[in-house]
Write an enzyme that holds these catalytic residues in place. Sequence first.
Site, short mmCIF file in Angstrom:
data_model
loop_
_atom_site.label_atom_id
_atom_site.label_comp_id
_atom_site.label_asym_id
_atom_site.label_seq_id
_atom_site.Cartn_x
_atom_site.Cartn_y
_atom_site.Cartn_z
N HIS A 29 15.66 12.10 -7.28
CA HIS A 29 16.69 12.64 -6.38
C HIS A 29 17.84 13.18 -7.23
CE1 HIS A 29 14.39 11.00 -3.23
NE2 HIS A 29 15.16 10.00 -2.83
N GLN A 64 16.55 15.63 -2.39
CA GLN A 64 15.73 14.44 -2.50
C GLN A 64 14.23 14.76 -2.51
OE1 GLN A 64 19.07 11.93 0.04
NE2 GLN A 64 16.99 11.15 0.02
N GLU A 116 20.06 8.60 6.84
CA GLU A 116 20.24 8.77 5.39
C GLU A 116 21.69 9.06 5.00
OE1 GLU A 116 17.70 8.10 3.53
OE2 GLU A 116 18.16 8.91 1.56
N CYS A 147 17.81 4.81 -2.09
CA CYS A 147 17.48 5.43 -3.38
C CYS A 147 18.55 6.41 -3.88
CB CYS A 147 16.12 6.10 -3.32
SG CYS A 147 15.79 6.91 -1.75
N THR A 200 0.81 -1.22 0.00
CA THR A 200 0.00 0.00 0.00
C THR A 200 0.84 1.27 0.00
OG1 THR A 200 -0.11 -0.30 2.38
CG2 THR A 200 -2.05 -0.97 1.11
N GLY A 201 2.15 1.16 0.27
CA GLY A 201 3.00 2.35 0.44
C GLY A 201 3.48 2.93 -0.87
N SER A 202 4.35 3.90 -0.74
CA SER A 202 4.88 4.64 -1.89
C SER A 202 5.65 3.69 -2.82
CB SER A 202 5.80 5.73 -1.32
OG SER A 202 6.37 6.50 -2.28
#
Length: 365
Positions: free
Chosen positions: A257, A190, A217, A163, A27-29
């Site tokens: 990004h 990003q 990150e 990513c 269901t996520g991105s």
Amino acid sequence: MTETLTSPLAADARASERIPVAVLGATGSVGQRFVQLLEAHPWFRLHEVVASERSAGRSYGDAADWRLETLLPASASALEVKPLGAQLESRLVFSGLDSSVAGEAEDDYANRGCVVVSNSRNHRMDADVPLLIPEINADHLGAIDLQRRRRGGNGYIVTNPNCSTIGLAMAIAPVERVFGIDQLHVTTMQAISGAGYAGVSSYAILDNVIPFIGGGEEEKIETEPRKILGRWDNDRFTDAPFRISAQVNRVPTIDGHLMTISLKLRDGGVDLDAIRDAMINFSAEPQRLNLPSAPKQPIHYAPEPDRPQPRLDRDREHGMAVTVGRLRPCPLLDIRMVALVHNTIRGAAGAALLNAELLDAKGLL
Ligand code: NAP
């Protein structure tokens, strides 16, 4: 909004031959990208979707707040969302789970015999888990044997990098391979889709830049490329020796990004034309094997002085190519450049699909 052009009959004929797969965190991105990219995938067919207790038991169409630019595939919409931990019929499992639950859940499915192809950070640096970019380190799949022995079965986990790391590692791989890198500095800009759906409120990001991204990150960008560009020595990974300094920013773009990179070469001797040629000609196993998600040319070089730009360049080769531009001398280190990666395609779901395609091509599924 655009509709896909796949005819239902052709899709049905192919569907019966395709490998059934499950998506964790569907269901996520990232999960939605998986669902989108799987609709017309020639080798894999979406069979099961898994998410949290909030979504379990509902239809995917009801549980997912679908935000992508193509219509939600009807076949996916009708699937019932399963709870995390449910027994799955699919052996190949893609994971776009939140990192708070991904570590344990992915281990659990791998220990049950599944092949887990993950986006999450939890297992990326494990001593027997490949952190895979098929164009760079396909030989790291050698670690799977060791991992299977540890688990005592056929299941295993393969991860794709953060990513931003994917864009960075792809952009510097030809430089490292041909000229050697001593050290580098990268500053990222990003996109908000990188924070997931609940990630950044519009009030926080519009008219703004946030010079911090949580979840380690910067540390991920400073460590992961060294594993990726390092060696698999039959029983262990040995990191590439260069050092990285990363500074990250969240900016109000939706996808893509962008990053500026300055680097010092190991042996000096800057030859910009040779570096540019090495990038443009960079090609590896996914291209030789003609894997369905592989870009024909993994690194595009944009010669214009003001490119790459997220909106204009992120979709090159269906979002699977990394675009580099503005290669020029650096007055502090040796060279500097700009790189762009589509964070939810090449940086996440598309990367995982390419990883699974390589596993299939190598007989590891
Ligand atoms: P997201 O939009 O927040 O989606 C998270 C997914 O995990 C949802 O499907 C959610 O299900 C599920 N989930 C959350 N808590 C859960 C629980 N307790 N039990 C079971 N499922 C749970 O996040 P995202 O941006 O897609 O990122 C997913 C993973 O990929 C993260 O580990 C992230 O670091 C990594 N990643 C993201 C990107 C990117 O560009 N977005 C790129 C590379 C890697 P519900 O909807 O039911 O809550």
